[in-house]
Design an enzyme around this catalytic site. Structure first.
Site, PDB file in Angstrom:
ATOM      1  CB  CYS A 398      -1.066  -0.018   1.212  1.00 30.82           C
ATOM      2  SG  CYS A 398      -2.194   1.081   1.055  1.00 30.82           S
ATOM      3  CG  HIS A 525      -3.472  -3.801   3.165  1.00 28.91           C
ATOM      4  ND1 HIS A 525      -2.648  -3.548   4.126  1.00 28.91           N
ATOM      5  CD2 HIS A 525      -3.922  -2.933   2.422  1.00 28.91           C
ATOM      6  CE1 HIS A 525      -2.644  -2.105   4.016  1.00 28.91           C
ATOM      7  NE2 HIS A 525      -3.725  -1.581   3.032  1.00 28.91           N
ATOM      8  CD  GLU A 527      -1.299  -6.588   5.111  1.00 25.91           C
ATOM      9  OE1 GLU A 527      -1.713  -5.719   5.524  1.00 25.91           O
ATOM     10  OE2 GLU A 527      -0.789  -6.850   3.858  1.00 25.91           O
TER      11      GLU A 527
END
Length: 601
Positions: A398, A525, A527
């Site tokens: 990001c 993102h 993750e």
């Protein structure tokens, strides 16, 4: 529908989220389908506007919900996809009741906490519990509900009352209350003290809820005489008192529950013993034991703004862990405050400046995660420059991707004043700009949120290969700014490759340097969708590059697509101590431990 309620007592930070997730996992391993709900008693309608220092990271769901990080725990443990409604807050409940009042739904009645708020809470739970979250069409068998905060908190009272009514409504055999409490050991006397748990259970009972099972946090396993004392004073059978002692690895918590027959106690209360099997933990156990055996290190420098609280980057830490275990390496995370890399710090605090640069230079890989605000931005740009020039594996997420683009514009394109309009609204070279659909007047829920599709543009790029040579990938987003599409051609002419774009082709999603060992930035993102059995592709590529395994990984076709049938893993971390690292007592239930300058799992 069967319900399991997890509450906490004595102190916060005991690991209710880990316990609730582990309970869900052990029930799933018994062949039951499980969903989860997290109740947060704060007035915010969601977690989106809260500082990471205040409440840890904001976890983003597929539907764009900005929720408590414990929902990330549930998704990782159970391999499910939750919705924004799986996170209940006081703000959401009161807002829904007030909306009904304004519409006249209450027919002129005085609107009160009881029954209107308490009824709304119960209706919300029943409505959300039947939403399938595991890809099936029918509702789950069991809903695990975690009540945030500690028994006795004033903001929790309406929820306690509602859950007391709810337990009576659904009836015996459909509701199981598990109370997580602390059994401390005082160094002076060296014995386990039960009084805090006794008082906590007494307070819970006075509010209309009686625990069926006690989950007691302690440094070591509970002594038999301590269990008997708790049983006598808390009115809970001895075989329903579970000892959650400190362990070497967070993934051992469900195994600890299994070894103490916690599933049998829960299934007995819920009348499910005849329709379930013994828990199956084959792959889970193998991975847990592998994690404990790892010794060859991989060091990752985490360059960010919120390095004083590891919860701020919880999902990033988990994604790094999943990838390091997949690469058979022991993860060490070095926390590098971005502002300490800046020249101003060299003048004001040369020791911090020197230490931070030493950590950066000693790392096998560098990660610049997402964030907001201009503090530390120049330090992040310096970190990206160091990784690019010294051919250190780099992953920008990001803001970390936007930072890499700004650095490239300054260093390679010669645009010394290049910047993001987030940090310099009047920059003559705005290589990162505010998205047209964004709002500059309202904060909550106004970003580009949730699952969006990225289409790969370059077939032989590292990112394309890491994702298995697919034509597109769906990942979760949370941002207000984007790379300026009018400058993309200028960047690509200078050697920067935008290998992933959205469906319009004007929104940049993935950027990489083709002639670098591993230099990738992603606007999404990754993750949030990483799992132990299926680590995020770009995180796996980063760790593989840091370990010299990237070529082998790419030849195999990128990241694995296997997901455990009995769930995956995740957990909430709690900071204890100060400085730049996560410092938890050795053996803490929360599972990440500091060793030297870094954090290892």
């Amino acid at each position: 529908m069967k319900y399991v309620l997890v509450t906490g007592g004595v102190v916060s930070g005991l690991g209710k989220g880990v316990t609730a997730s582990s309970i869900g996992l052990i029930l799933k391993s018994c062949g039951l389908r499980v969903t989860s709900i997290k109740i947060d008693p704060y007035l915010n309608t969601d977690a989106g506007t809260m500082s990471p220092f205040e409440h840890g990271e904001v976890f983003v769901l597929d539907d764009g919900g900005e929720v408590d990080l414990d929902l990330g725990n549930y998704e990782r443990f159970l391999d499910i996809k939750l919705t924004r409604d799986n996170n209940i807050t006081t703000g959401k409940i009161y807002q829904s009741v007030l909306d009904k009042e304004r519409r006249g739904d209450y027919l002129g009645k005085t609107v009160q906490v009881v029954p209107h708020i308490t009824d709304a809470i119960q209706e919300w739970i029943e409505r959300v519990a039947v939403i399938p979250v595991d890809g099936e069409d029918s509702p789950a068998d069991v809903c695990v509900i975690e009540l945030g905060g500690t028994i006795g908190d004033i903001e929790s009272m309406p929820f306690i009352e509602a859950l007391g009514q709810f337990s009576y409504r659904v009836g015996a055999g459909n509701f199981c209350l598990i109370h997580v409490s602390l059994v401390p050991v005082l160094n002076v006397v060296g014995e386990q003290k039960t009084k805090p748990t006794q008082h906590s259970v007494r307070g819970l009972r006075s509010l209309g809820l009686t625990p069926n099972i006690l989950a007691c946090r302690s440094t070591t396993g509970l002594d038999d005489n301590v269990k008997e004392k708790l049983s006598r004073f808390c009115h809970v059978p001895v075989d329903s008192i579970i000892s959650l002692y400190d362990t070497s690895n967070i993934w051992r918590v469900p195994l600890i529950l299994r070894d103490q027959k916690a599933h049998e106690a829960i299934l007995k209360v819920l009348n499910l013993k005849g329709v379930s099997r013994e828990p199956v933990f084959g792959e889970w156990t193998s991975r847990t034991e592998l994690c404990d055996r790892l010794h060859e290190p991989v060091r990752v420098a985490m360059v960010g703004k919120y390095t004083g609280l590891s919860d701020s980057y919880l999902s990033v830490l988990k994604a790094l862990l999943h990838s390091s275990v997949a690469c058979r390496r022991k993860l060490f995370v070095d926390w590098v405050p971005a502002s300490d890399l800046e020249n101003e710090t060299a003048k004001e605090n040369p020791e911090n400046y020197r230490n931070s640069w030493n950590l950066l230079k000693g790392a096998d890989a560098i990660v610049v995660p997402g964030g907001f605000g201009d503090r530390g931005v120049e330090g992040k740009i310096l970190a990206a420059k160091y990784a690019r020039e010294n051919r250190i594996p780099y992953l920008g997420i990001c803001l970390g991707m936007q930072i890499a683009v700004i650095e490239y514009a300054r260093s390679i394109l010669g645009l010394q004043d290049a910047n993001s309009t987030e940090f310099d609204p009047n920059t003559p070279n705005p290589c990162v700009i505010f998205m047209p659909e964004g709002s500059k007047t309202h904060m909550g829920g106004t970003m580009r949120l949730g699952s969006r599709r990225t289409y790969f543009q370059v077939k032989d790029s590292k990112s394309t290969k890491l994702f298995g040579n697919r034509s597109f990938v769906d990942e979760r987003h949370r941002h207000r700014y984007e790379v300026n599409p009018d400058m993309v051609q200028q960047f690509e002419d200078a050697g920067l490759s935008f290998t992933g774009k959205d469906e319009t082709g004007r929104r940049m999603e993935i950027v990489e340097l083709p002639n670098h060992p591993y230099f990738i930035g992603v606007q999404f993102h990754p993750e949030f969708k990483s799992r132990p059995g299926k680590p995020s592709a770009v995180f796996l590529g980063l760790i593989a590059a840091a370990c010299g395994q990237l070529d082998s990984l790419l030849k195999k076709g990128g990241a694995p697509t296997h997901v455990l049938s009995n769930g995956t893993s995740g957990e909430k971390l709690h900071r204890n101590g100060n400085g730049n690292g996560t410092t938890l007592a050795n053996g803490s239930l929360d599972g990440i431990y500091r060793n030297g300058n870094g954090v290892h799992v």
